[in-house]
Motif scaffolding. Structure first.
Motif, PDB file in Angstrom:
ATOM      1  N   HIS A   1      -2.100  -6.033  -1.320  1.00 43.54           N
ATOM      2  CA  HIS A   1      -2.295  -4.946  -0.376  1.00 43.54           C
ATOM      3  C   HIS A   1      -2.703  -5.529   0.976  1.00 43.54           C
ATOM      4  CE1 HIS A   1      -6.586  -5.447  -1.302  1.00 43.54           C
ATOM      5  NE2 HIS A   1      -6.265  -5.344  -2.582  1.00 43.54           N
TER       6      HIS A   1
ATOM      7  N   ARG B   1       2.797   1.604  -3.385  1.00 42.64           N
ATOM      8  CA  ARG B   1       1.884   1.918  -4.497  1.00 42.64           C
ATOM      9  C   ARG B   1       1.384   3.361  -4.404  1.00 42.64           C
ATOM     10  NH1 ARG B   1      -0.933  -3.103  -4.356  1.00 42.64           N
ATOM     11  NH2 ARG B   1       0.640  -4.137  -5.618  1.00 42.64           N
ATOM     12  N   ASP B   2       1.109   3.804  -3.192  1.00 37.84           N
ATOM     13  CA  ASP B   2       0.671   5.197  -3.011  1.00 37.84           C
ATOM     14  C   ASP B   2       1.734   6.170  -3.495  1.00 37.84           C
ATOM     15  OD1 ASP B   2      -1.707   4.451  -1.977  1.00 37.84           O
ATOM     16  OD2 ASP B   2      -1.219   4.865   0.129  1.00 37.84           O
TER      17      ASP B   2
ATOM     18  N   ASP C   1       0.840  -1.209   0.000  1.00 36.99           N
ATOM     19  CA  ASP C   1       0.000   0.000   0.000  1.00 36.99           C
ATOM     20  C   ASP C   1       0.874   1.257   0.000  1.00 36.99           C
ATOM     21  OD1 ASP C   1      -2.873  -1.312   1.388  1.00 36.99           O
ATOM     22  OD2 ASP C   1      -0.987  -2.362   1.592  1.00 36.99           O
ATOM     23  N   VAL C   2       1.887   1.249   0.869  1.00 36.73           N
ATOM     24  CA  VAL C   2       2.750   2.436   1.002  1.00 36.73           C
ATOM     25  C   VAL C   2       3.515   2.697  -0.300  1.00 36.73           C
ATOM     26  CG1 VAL C   2       4.813   3.301   2.198  1.00 36.73           C
ATOM     27  CG2 VAL C   2       2.947   2.260   3.511  1.00 36.73           C
TER      28      VAL C   2
END
Ligand code: AMP
Ligand code: GLY
Length: 417
Positions: A94, A84-85, A81-82
């Protein structure tokens, strides 16, 4: 592409080796890696895969475009998540989807509400109720800790005393699952997913017990075979229609699709295939046997995952059979020494023979030292399982260290002659 592989096992060495053959790669990194990955990639020893911010900082510093996450723990902590953000392409589930592996309570409920074949089960958070159930049960049962347990979270036993102790231990800080014991043979199928489409890789099997003929204590895996002899096209079609397709339909319905690997741990029972567990990553040691059979460029495969083009990806797979044999330190899976020097034969890297490092590091003078319990996976390919076995057991002689041991019968379970 500048690729970073997170992890430090033989699975990650196999991934780094496969990436190193790609024409697409302009930079290759492992974090933290091992002595084997260090020969093909830059090991980023200061990165902590369990700290998403640490991985993100390293990715920025080295201009990394793609991160392939080897083990599950960073995924359950939200590393995908981190990254990809921040605009980095990640091959890894995720955090929400990683619960399929990180919480058996979540995975079992997911299967139950979507009618996906799995063992019948009950959930317990109270020791008295669990104790009553265990004492009353006449059938063979399996006890499981819900959360991650690095291969130590499952008890198959006929001994009620042992079961009660295990239940007590689990319930100190987690939920207990008790499920029916399934008879049959196990196989692993990996799906590569791009968030929309998926692609199946050849089925694998691992050899989890420490002793010959599948006896003795459980380990992280002492060997692997790919593809699985006996898992014919008819059975593979059943696995696909009865377990894999319903899983993906449910993932879509519940908005849990992700870009990464989904591992189906299956029991092929007389009544059909059932799912023992999902993992959100490649298996170890299955991957070491699997990757040398993939002829497609791995950079292209990752690009197809990142750009959601797996539906048109021309996957090329060798017709050969691959066997992996794990070389472990004396004492494993119990306690063992580290830091034992390893010696290698002069010409260890013949075609179709691979020595993948697991827990190793390089001493000050350049000597490879053991750094864990499972130290290497030696992999050989052959035209069939018999030739692969002959070659892999010749191959294991290419390295030695004091106390090294391996199972002499990897693959035998599938040999009929
Ligand atoms: P799991 O982590 O759930 O895959 O369990 C680890 C191993 O325990 C599996 O690979 C099987 O060998 C065994 N196992 C788990 N659940 C069952 C079951 N319901 N019946 C028989 N064996 C099981
Ligand atoms: N080989 C089993 C696992 O990777 O979980």
């Amino acid at each position: 592409m500048k690729v970073l592989v997170l992890g430090s096992g033989a699975r990650e060495h196999a991934l780094i080796w496969k990436f190193s053959q790609s024409t697409r790669i302009s930079g290759l990194f492992a974090a933290p890696g091992n002595a084997g990955t260090g020969e093909l990639a830059a090991n980023l020893l200061d990165v902590d895969p369990l700290k998403p911010e640490s991985v993100l900082a390293a990715a920025g510093k080295h201009g990394i475009t793609h991160v392939f996450v080897g083990p599950e723990e960073p995924l359950t902590l939200g590393v995908a998540d981190v990254l990809r953000d921040a605009g980095i392409a990640v091959i890894g589930a995720h955090r929400e989807a990683a619960r399929l592996e990180g919480s058996k309570v979540f995975a079992k409920a997911f299967m139950r509400r979507n009618a996906i074949p799995t063992a019948e089960y009950q959930e317990f958070s109270d020791l008295k109720a669990a104790g009553r159930y265990i004492k009353a049960s006449g059938e063979k049962i399996v006890l499981k800790k819900s959360g991650l347990a690095a291969g130590k979270g499952v008890l198959e036993s006929d001994n009620k005393g042992k079961m009660l102790k295990f239940a007590e231990k689990v319930l100190e800080d987690d939920t207990l699952i008790i499920e029916e014991f399934l008879e049959g043979f196990e196989a692993t199928v990996f799906a590569v997913c791009d968030g929309k489409n998926y692609l199946l890789l050849p089925p694998c099997a691992d050899f989890k017990k420490a002793g010959e003929n599948d006896t003795g204590p459980n380990t992280g895996g002492m060997g692997s075979v790919c593809p699985v002899p006996g898992l014919d096209a008819r059975l593979q079609a059943r696995i696909r229609s009865e377990t894999i397709e319903p899983t993906f339909a449910a993932l879509k319905k519940e908005n849990l699709m992700y870009r990464g690997i989904l591992y189906f741990g299956l029991m092929i029972t007389p009544g059909g295939p059932k799912i023992l567990e999902y993992n959100v990553r490649f298996g170890d040691p299955e991957t070491q046997a699997l990757l040398p059979l993939i002829n497609s460029d791995f950079g292209n495969l990752c690009d197809a995952i990142a750009t959601q083009n797996l539906d048109t990806f021309p996957l090329e797979v060798s017709e050969k059979t691959s066997l992996g044999v794990v070389i472990a330190a004396k004492g494993y899976p119990g306690s063992y020494e580290k830091g034992i020097p390893v010696s290698f034969a002069e010409k260890a890297d013949e075609k179709d023979l691979h020595i993948f490092h697991a827990s190793t590091l390089r001493g000050k003078d350049g000597t490879v030292l053991t750094n864990g319990g499972r130290c290497f996976t030696v992999v050989a390919l052959g035209k069939d399982i018999y030739e692969a076995a002959e070659r892999v057991y010749a191959g294991v002689k290419n390295l030695s260290f004091k106390g090294a041991w391996y199972r002499p019968d990897i693959g035998k379970r599938f040999m009929t002659e």
